[in-house]
Design an enzyme around this catalytic site. Sequence first.
Site, PDB file in Angstrom:
ATOM      1  N   GLU A 101       2.902 -10.705   1.574  1.00  0.00           N
ATOM      2  CA  GLU A 101       3.874 -10.898   0.495  1.00  0.00           C
ATOM      3  C   GLU A 101       3.521 -12.105  -0.367  1.00  0.00           C
ATOM      4  OE1 GLU A 101       7.817 -11.113   2.186  1.00  0.00           O
ATOM      5  OE2 GLU A 101       7.522  -9.249   3.308  1.00  0.00           O
ATOM      6  N   LYS A 140      -1.373  -5.872   4.408  1.00  0.00           N
ATOM      7  CA  LYS A 140      -0.467  -6.230   3.308  1.00  0.00           C
ATOM      8  C   LYS A 140       0.141  -7.597   3.595  1.00  0.00           C
ATOM      9  CE  LYS A 140       3.830  -4.173   2.758  1.00  0.00           C
ATOM     10  NZ  LYS A 140       4.751  -5.324   2.823  1.00  0.00           N
ATOM     11  N   ASP A 188       1.332  -4.928   8.129  1.00  0.00           N
ATOM     12  CA  ASP A 188       1.793  -6.172   7.507  1.00  0.00           C
ATOM     13  C   ASP A 188       1.278  -7.390   8.262  1.00  0.00           C
ATOM     14  OD1 ASP A 188       3.355  -5.830   5.200  1.00  0.00           O
ATOM     15  OD2 ASP A 188       5.093  -5.192   6.373  1.00  0.00           O
ATOM     16  N   GLU A 214       8.987  -4.292  -4.652  1.00  0.00           N
ATOM     17  CA  GLU A 214      10.268  -4.093  -3.960  1.00  0.00           C
ATOM     18  C   GLU A 214      11.413  -4.667  -4.794  1.00  0.00           C
ATOM     19  OE1 GLU A 214      10.359  -5.095   0.199  1.00  0.00           O
ATOM     20  OE2 GLU A 214      12.446  -4.427   0.371  1.00  0.00           O
ATOM     21  N   ASP A 251       6.502  -4.893   8.738  1.00  0.00           N
ATOM     22  CA  ASP A 251       7.189  -5.855   9.614  1.00  0.00           C
ATOM     23  C   ASP A 251       8.703  -5.627   9.564  1.00  0.00           C
ATOM     24  OD1 ASP A 251       7.614  -6.933   7.111  1.00  0.00           O
ATOM     25  OD2 ASP A 251       6.840  -8.930   7.600  1.00  0.00           O
ATOM     26  N   SER A 252       9.144  -4.606   8.797  1.00  0.00           N
ATOM     27  CA  SER A 252      10.533  -4.136   8.919  1.00  0.00           C
ATOM     28  C   SER A 252      10.808  -3.712  10.354  1.00  0.00           C
ATOM     29  CB  SER A 252      10.797  -2.960   7.965  1.00  0.00           C
ATOM     30  OG  SER A 252       9.816  -1.952   8.123  1.00  0.00           O
TER      31      SER A 252
END
Length: 261
Positions: free
Chosen positions: A119, A117, A89, A187, A50-51
Amino acid sequence: MNSEPELPKQTVASLAARKGKACIPALTAYDYPIARLLDEAGVPLLLVGDSLGMVVLGHPDTTLVTMDDMVHHTRAVANARPRALIGADLPYRTYDTPEQAVSSARRLVDAGAEYVKAEGGTEILPQIEAILDAGIPFCGHLGMLPQHVVEEGGKYRIKGRDDEGRTRLVQDALALESAGVFACVLELVTPPVAQEITTRCKRMLTIGIGSGEGCDGQILVTPDLVGSFPWFTPRFVTPRARTGEAMRQAVSDWVRALNPG
Ligand code: KIV
């Protein structure tokens, strides 16, 4: 064409077998040409991160990325049919409950993702377990969590510096591994803590970004590596190419050539 020898199709099992042996290179991909180039270069693990909110869509952070954005870009990457394992993501606020997490994950899988993925650690364990129960491979993301950076005051801070932070990270990683998570991005985790998690997790792969060399793999945001988003480069990345500058130069040469003199 200067391409690496072809990899066989990568699976969760083939990647897991590399734990403790060879470092796993992983990169983000957002569209067909990037996915195809990374595949031709021999990258075994891809992430539609999602960057893309920042490096493709021009948002200030990842929180504005939608499920529709992720589906659209995951489809484009899957169209390249890479040998790499493709992940995607789950965007911000699309996995608040186990039911929502499974339905969001299914949309990404239908678009071509082979793992998803999200977070967080034990606070999202019910969502992770529901995704795994639905038969979808899951990759965790611990340490600095970009989707929470706005809540944390907008600073991308290193994690695991104090005892409390270190203990929390190690406990979260062990809980994810026990749940059956196959890999976890670490990260901006201090290198000794990333190394400790890598050693203590016997099955789960650790994929580091800005977390030192002691992880099972390393992931980067591709535009950071190839200089295609030249307006920002994280401190821990040394770009290996300056494709943004090359493009600017090629285009301005062409513009001048159309009107010489
Ligand atoms: O969104 C992303 O690109 C990521 C990587 C930095 C791991 O989560």
